[in-house]
Design a protein around this motif. Structure first.
Motif, PDB file in Angstrom:
ATOM      1  N   TYR A 101       0.738  -1.291  -0.117  1.00 28.19           N
ATOM      2  CA  TYR A 101       0.141   0.077  -0.121  1.00 28.19           C
ATOM      3  C   TYR A 101       0.846   1.289  -0.077  1.00 28.19           C
ATOM      4  O   TYR A 101       0.670   2.195  -0.729  1.00 28.19           O
ATOM      5  N   VAL A 102       1.862   1.123   0.947  1.00 31.12           N
ATOM      6  CA  VAL A 102       2.837   2.319   1.072  1.00 31.12           C
ATOM      7  C   VAL A 102       3.390   2.452  -0.404  1.00 31.12           C
ATOM      8  O   VAL A 102       3.603   3.628  -1.039  1.00 31.12           O
ATOM      9  N   GLY A 103       3.979   1.451  -0.669  1.00 28.40           N
ATOM     10  CA  GLY A 103       4.663   1.716  -2.037  1.00 28.40           C
ATOM     11  C   GLY A 103       3.780   2.233  -3.119  1.00 28.40           C
ATOM     12  O   GLY A 103       4.201   2.571  -4.011  1.00 28.40           O
ATOM     13  N   THR A 104       2.743   1.503  -3.307  1.00 27.63           N
ATOM     14  CA  THR A 104       1.633   1.856  -4.292  1.00 27.63           C
ATOM     15  C   THR A 104       1.212   3.282  -4.069  1.00 27.63           C
ATOM     16  O   THR A 104       1.078   3.986  -5.368  1.00 27.63           O
ATOM     17  N   LEU A 105       1.040   3.637  -2.838  1.00 29.24           N
ATOM     18  CA  LEU A 105       0.737   5.064  -2.843  1.00 29.24           C
ATOM     19  C   LEU A 105       1.839   5.953  -2.923  1.00 29.24           C
ATOM     20  O   LEU A 105       1.501   6.899  -3.715  1.00 29.24           O
ATOM     21  N   GLY A 106       3.094   5.765  -2.720  1.00 27.55           N
ATOM     22  CA  GLY A 106       4.285   6.379  -3.181  1.00 27.55           C
ATOM     23  C   GLY A 106       4.355   6.395  -4.595  1.00 27.55           C
ATOM     24  O   GLY A 106       4.688   7.658  -5.191  1.00 27.55           O
ATOM     25  N   TYR A 107       4.094   5.370  -5.205  1.00 29.60           N
ATOM     26  CA  TYR A 107       4.016   5.213  -6.813  1.00 29.60           C
ATOM     27  C   TYR A 107       3.136   6.253  -7.503  1.00 29.60           C
ATOM     28  O   TYR A 107       3.205   6.730  -8.144  1.00 29.60           O
ATOM     29  N   LEU A 108       2.000   6.023  -6.750  1.00 25.02           N
ATOM     30  CA  LEU A 108       0.806   6.872  -7.198  1.00 25.02           C
ATOM     31  C   LEU A 108       1.056   8.527  -7.054  1.00 25.02           C
ATOM     32  O   LEU A 108       0.538   9.286  -8.002  1.00 25.02           O
ATOM     33  N   GLU A 109       1.655   8.617  -5.924  1.00 24.63           N
ATOM     34  CA  GLU A 109       1.946  10.367  -5.448  1.00 24.63           C
ATOM     35  C   GLU A 109       3.037  10.725  -6.699  1.00 24.63           C
ATOM     36  O   GLU A 109       2.887  11.663  -6.946  1.00 24.63           O
ATOM     37  N   THR A 110       3.910  10.163  -6.962  1.00 21.88           N
ATOM     38  CA  THR A 110       4.988  10.286  -7.815  1.00 21.88           C
ATOM     39  C   THR A 110       4.614  10.436  -9.273  1.00 21.88           C
ATOM     40  O   THR A 110       5.124  10.997 -10.296  1.00 21.88           O
ATOM     41  N   ARG A 111       3.293   9.791  -9.776  1.00 23.94           N
ATOM     42  CA  ARG A 111       2.839   9.771 -10.969  1.00 23.94           C
ATOM     43  C   ARG A 111       2.752  10.954 -11.546  1.00 23.94           C
ATOM     44  O   ARG A 111       2.799  11.433 -12.982  1.00 23.94           O
ATOM     45  N   VAL A 112       2.050  11.950 -10.803  1.00 21.87           N
ATOM     46  CA  VAL A 112       1.510  13.226 -11.180  1.00 21.87           C
ATOM     47  C   VAL A 112       3.029  14.014 -11.883  1.00 21.87           C
ATOM     48  O   VAL A 112       2.749  15.106 -12.528  1.00 21.87           O
TER      49      VAL A 112
END
Length: 808
Positions: free
Chosen positions: A56-67
């Motif tokens: 979750y944290v990794g995915t959230l971090g990934y999703l945070e950086t996509r923008v």
């Protein structure tokens, strides 16, 4: 026997002991196994939970950086800076009245300021283009985007004509000369203050030792790693130079140059003028950490006066232009420009007067002269970021809608700009589109408003700085590229000069197109919804900024059930454009054609958006017309009363038929409807009704019959897209009417008549207002034709040149 019995008993006892021990061991083993299983299960659960948390944290971090992660593919802009020498230097600071800079992220900048010597004028120093300066007129009369330009600024009682000519050659961008010609009414001899300055962009960081500015023998000298050594000299050509002063100074940023100049002015006694403000040394340079990055030269002149500002590099042996030679070359370029303009737009051949042609030339020149080069990082956010984050630092070469009010890049505006720029120079237009497409992120999103660099940021209200990756903007940039390829196919053939750039663009265009399809889809199949509508309780009708039509009335209560007819039509046009470009580039167009044909299905369109009751196309959503603005008394002592929206009739899910206007026309505007469509016939039948959209000055944005016609959206927001005439949508209407007039169908004659009448109304009013006011305007009143909004607005209003040429 006894012993045996004893032994037996002993054995029996031992056996019993063994049985007891075995039972006990079995029980303990069972408990141990259960405990182990529980511990193992607990460890598994904890481990799995930790794993899921990590995921979750990794995915959230990934999703945070996509923008703010760039699209992972080859950049479209393959050549920049000195590798494109013809466009290296230019007037790339459209937000100042006159400025020069290079297409380099770390470029020195040069610019003009002026003020009247008379204290009674109270005008202050002119620098940034500002509506509050109330200049009678200003703008480019001619500008070719490459080699020269000529501009007139009327600041009563003075006329200030600025021009520039570039001398190509060498390895460091060549030479250029800017001429400043100041006259007063009746050629009166009037003292006047001119200031020319050089400055180092804040992106250069600490100036020394890599970049420097200084003064030597009455000239500005400088050095940067890209340009090496350069010199700016001042050559009076005509008139009297009465006094000069200069300063070597430190300025905290380009956005504060005028304020810094004020701080450098000190009053001294003068034999002729009594008291005179002159430039003085900068005390801030006593700080060892601050270097010279701003060098202003002030010249007190007597009008009429002509000054040549000459920029030269060391590596180009050809002498820079000045004096009589500059005059000769400028006249030659003006003559060539006028001939090329006529060759491309044929306005004299169409019977326009020289006065009207001069306005059309000025409109196009202001579009070209409004091209800027910006560098920096915007601020963006997504649903996964707690706070706004910086986009990556990048350059942007783009035209701006308004030098005074919007001196920055806007995505959907640029689509319209390119229609005109591409007609003048396909190479410049493709270069601009390439810079925009290099701003696409890994999601396929392009921020709709670009605010790059301190100078641009200083002119934007805080609430508009951060861009949301949920917000779209109409994909007309994509449509414009397809239009350009259709009009000039020879440029995009396999060996055409613009084919490689279009090839590099295609993956990004595809990603952008797919982002629209996934992020803006509605709840119903083939429906779409603009994201970003927020109901704060203060707006009469919540804005839809993403659509480009801002306060145009939509459903009164934003919801996920909404569907927007204009967005559906934009995506039809986008799919059609992608299919064309795919075929042109020998790629598979199938999926684009499938979507295009689906969105072209009138039965599906009518199920979602046609009202049998009003016989119009409309948005759908949670809506009521029972809304009004009311003043709410303060809840607590000391608070100011607020104006809020009051809902008098509960909203219902329905078609928003009360808002008849531009949105209702989109199936026609973007040519979704078949030429034989009875719905097209109904739109054309309604189009020229004066009580609806038709006016003597163009199509108004909202019908007079709409409840929100010319209504304020909040206490402080006047109506914007609620009745005024906008040139970009009128251009789309003219293009569509010409299309349907040329198509075989029952409505061709009516479309042709409407085209002729609308074109005449629009052109006549725009030219008339320019003659009356000296400006092209952001919008025009449908009641009296007067320009309104900001000025000059030489973005899409400059499309009047194409309208006059009947080039759609």
């Amino acid at each position: 026997m006894v012993r045996h019995r004893k032994i037996g008993n002993a054995h029996q006892k031992h056996g019993n002991n063994n049985d007891t021990s075995s039972s006990s061991g079995s029980s303990e083993s069972s408990i141990t196994k259960k405990t182990f299983k529980i511990l193992s299960l607990w460890k598994t659960i904890v481990g799995f939970t930790c794993f899921m948390i990590a995921v979750y944290v990794g995915t959230l971090g990934y999703l945070e950086t996509r923008v703010n992660t760039p699209f992972d593919d080859e950049k479209v802009v393959s050549d920049s800076g000195l590798s494109v020498p013809e466009r290296y230097w230019g007037t790339y600071r459209p937000g100042v009245y006159m400025g020069m800079k290079s297409r380099e992220p770390r470029s020195p900048v040069f610019g003009l300021m002026w003020y009247e010597l008379s204290a009674a004028s109270h005008k202050g120093i002119r620098h940034w283009c500002d509506q509050n300066d109330n200049l009678a007129s200003y703008g480019w009369l001619r500008h070719d985007g490459v080699t020269f330009g000529e501009q007139l600024m009327v600041d009563q009682p003075h006329n200030i004509t600025t021009s520039f000519v570039k001398t190509p050659g060498g390895e460091h961008g060549g030479h250029w000369t800017v001429r400043i010609n100041v006259t007063a009414n009746g050629n009166a001899k009037v003292p006047f203050m001119l200031i020319w300055y050089g400055a180092l962009d804040e992106s250069l960081g600490p100036a020394a030792p890599h970049s420097r500015l200084w003064v030597e023998h009455g000239a500005i000298l400088g050095h940067t790693p890209q340009l090496r050594n350069f010199r700016v000299t001042f050559v009076p050509y005509k008139g009297r130079l009465l006094h000069t002063s200069y300063s070597e100074a430190y300025a905290p940023g380009l956005h504060l140059l005028k304020e810094k100049l004020y701080s450098l002015l000190k009053v001294e006694r003068h034999s002729t003028f009594g008291r005179l403000a002159v430039l003085s040394p900068d005390a801030e340079l006593n700080d060892e950490e601050k270097d010279v990055n701003f060098v202003p030269f002030q010249m007190l002149v007597e009008t009429p006066f002509v000054l040549d500002v000459v920029y030269a590099t060391e590596d180009l042996p050809a002498p820079p232009l000045k004096g009589d030679e500059y005059t000769r070359v400028l006249e030659q370029k003006k003559s060539s420009f006028d001939a090329e303009f006529e060759d491309k737009f044929q306005l004299a051949a169409k019977g326009y007067s020289e006065e009207d042609i001069a306005i059309a030339r000025a409109a196009m020149s202001n579009m070209i002269g409004g091209i800027g080069y910006f560098y920096g990082a915007g601020r963006v956010r997504s649903q996964y970021t707690r706070e706004p984050v910086p986009y990556w630092r990048a350059p942007l070469y783009t035209a701006v809608p308004s030098r005074s009010f919007f001196p920055r890049g806007f995505l959907w505006d640029e689509g319209f700009h390119g229609l005109l720029i591409g007609s003048w120079s396909p190479e410049i237009q493709m270069d601009i589109a390439a810079h925009w497409l290099d701003l696409i992120n890994v999601e396929g999103w392009i921020p709709r408003e670009q605010i790059l660099g301190a100078e641009a940021l200083a002119r934007v209200p805080k609430e508009f700085v951060v861009q949301s990756n949920a917000a779209a903007n109409p994909p007309i940039l994509l449509m414009q590229l397809a239009r350009q390829a259709r009009r000039r196919p020879e440029l995009f053939e396999p060996h055409g000069p613009l084919r490689p750039a279009l090839d590099r663009m295609f993956p990004r265009l595809q990603a952008w197109y797919q982002w629209f399809q996934s992020s803006q889809k509605g709840e119903e199949p083939t429906s779409y919804r603009w994201r970003g509508r927020e109901d704060d309780g203060m707006q009469l009708n919540p804005k839809t900024l993403a659509s480009g039509l801002d306060d145009y009335p939509r459903a009164s209560h934003p919801s996920e059930a909404e569907r927007h007819v204009d967005l559906r039509c934009w995506l039809y046009a986008a799919a059609d454009s992608m299919a064309y470009l795919a075929r042109l580039l020998h790629r598979d167009p199938t999926r684009f054609e499938v979507t295009r044909d689906q969105l072209a299905d009138e039965e599906l369109l009518n199920e979602l958006h046609w009202s049998p009751h009003t016989q119009t196309y409309a948005d759908y959503g949670l809506h009521t017309d029972g809304v009004r603005l009311v003043r709410q008394p303060p809840k607590h002592p000391g608070e100011s009363p607020r104006v809020v929206r009051s809902v008098t009739v509960p909203p219902q899910l329905k078609l928003v038929t009360s808002a008849f206007g531009y949105v209702s026309l989109f199936p026609m505007l973007l040519k979704v409807l078949r030429p034989e469509s009875d719905k097209l016939g109904k739109i054309l039948q309604d189009l020229d009704k004066p009580d609806l959209l038709w006016s003597p000055y163009g199509l108004r944005s909202l019908s007079k019959s709409s409840p929100l016609y010319m209504k304020r959206n909040t206490e402080h927001d006047p109506p914007y897209w609620r009745g005024q005439v906008w040139v970009n949508v009128n251009f789309l209407a003219l293009s569509a009417l010409r299309h349907y007039a040329a198509a075989a169908g029952p409505h061709a004659a009516r479309a042709a008549a409407l085209h002729a009448g609308l074109r005449q109304n629009l052109v006549r009013n725009i030219l008339s207002e320019y003659k009356r006011t000296g400006y092209l305007w952001e919008q025009y009143s449908s009641e009296d034709g007067k320009g309104s909004g900001c000025r000059p607005f030489t973005g899409w209003t400059a499309l009047v040149t194409l309208i006059m040429a009947e080039e759609y």
